[in-house]
Scaffold this motif. Structure first.
Motif: not given
Lengths: 261, 261
Positions: B74, B98-99, B101, B155, B167-168, B185, B189, B192, B196
């Motif tokens: 990520s 993924g990101i 965050l 994102i 995914h996050l 959070y 989810r 987008y 998560i």
């Protein structure tokens, strides 16, 4: 080479000289005389750009400053390793550090943007939210109030971090790439009472068509080796550049880093 | 170790399962069953955090993804080497990215801040204009609209760069450090339509006092080796963690870099 190359505070002293001589009736003294040297002196500032860009640049530049191999350096405040510079500067309060005013971010895989944020200065960022890759994009798109706001933010962030700034210069010759940008450069010089890097003509000279009083120009010439000279020829290149220089004040710009990043 | 550890697209498939089962009357199937594996399966995601942080992390993570040593990673979008990730991702469109965050910036000499800029999200930056060093500062100071704006910006920047996000998850467990942050959070989810990272309890579990339906939790447990284990003991440490695991879906988080930066 009989040049003194330890010139801390040269430029601030020079600046004080500027205002006096602009008002005087007598022909201005040479910069070297205003700095307390004879008119026949050849003075050289050896200056490293791009401090703060990354850890490798920082390590190399700190070492060169600590060992006296260079006399000054200027800081890219928007770059991610700026906090390391601020910490080092606290431990080296006599270091001659300026602000490398930045409006561009030239590496494609590693980039930075305005410290004031893309939404505050939208004319300074590209579609990816970073400073553009090259100066012509700045000339084309940058709105002057955004430029002034961002560059003040860069200077102010360094001052807030406790760095005693001695001068202003510029990343990728951005501040002399148009008359309007050059206007901001001079305005910041006056607002912060800091000397700016400026040579009579050339890469670091005023934009075409703009006439600048000689008293405003601290340097006879800026000397920078461009890419293309083989490492084995570097010493010769510098000798050939420096040996024939007439009396005056010169600045050699170098870009230091370890070859490990 | 008889776990399959090639699990591309595991989490997106799981997410599709979530909505179905949340509405069904029958007891929910296990996550491994919803992924098409028997209930007795033990599945492992091997995931690298912090992609984009610097060139060393990028090189190590790209190599591990290319060689199948890890299954996903990520991205820290605010970090300076994010553009290199975007370029690599274009060349590796099947990579499971993924990101990560981010609302914190934990290194003292090397820092980053919000992609939306300090003036747009002032509650997310410290006096130096960067994300704070640690998560408790976020919990104390971050205003939730600023959090949502900034994380959507992270994102969106990755999507705009053409990265197919799967995914996050979160840097320094920021999104589970308060009920309000956890609310953002879950909102991201849903907005987008991305799964998560969440385990039933522990570092990556819901904040204390918040009850989360079991269908919302994709992982049985997150396994991360904390600093303090000697390198010679790493393999043993992992064996001891993994060998006794009962059936379920697990995620092992690693932090990859070359020791050269």
């Amino acid at each position: 080479m009989a040049m003194p190359h330890k010139m801390r505070s040269l430029l601030p002293i020079f600046l004080a000289g500027v205002s006096c001589h602009a008002l005087s009736q007598t022909p201005p003294k040479t910069v070297q005389e205003r700095l307390g040297y004879p008119a026949s002196a050849r003075l050289l500032v050896i200056h490293a750009d791009d401090l703060g860009m990354n850890h490798s640049v920082n390590r190399a530049t700190f070492e060169a400053l600590e060992k006296g191999w260079i006399t000054s350096a200027s800081i890219l405040v928007p770059c991610p390793w700026f906090p390391e510079v601020a910490r080092w500067a606290k431990q080296h309060p006599n270091a001659d550090l300026g602000i490398h005013l930045a409006l561009t971010s030239e590496w494609t895989d590693f980039r930075w943007g305005p410290v004031s944020g893309p939404s505050r200065v939208p004319s300074l960022v590209d579609a990816d939210g970073y400073f553009p890759l090259d100066t012509p994009d700045v000339v084309q798109n940058a709105k002057i109030p955004d430029v002034e706001y961002e560059l003040r933010s860069q200077i102010d962030r360094a001052k807030a971090a406790g760095i005693p700034i001695t001068h202003l210069d510029m990343h990728m010759a951005g501040m002399v790439s148009s008359g309007e940008l050059f206007g901001v450069y001079r305005k910041l010089r006056d607002a912060y009472n800091l000397p700016i890097l400026l040579e009579p003509s050339g890469t670091h000279g005023p934009p075409a068509g703009i006439s600048v009083p000689v008293e405003e120009i601290p340097l006879q010439r800026v000397i920078t080796m461009e890419p293309g000279v083989a490492a084995k020829d570097w010493a010769d290149w510098y000798k050939k550049q420096l040996a024939p220089l007439p009396p005056g004040v010169y600045q050699m710009i170098v870009h230091l880093a370890y070859d490990d990043e």
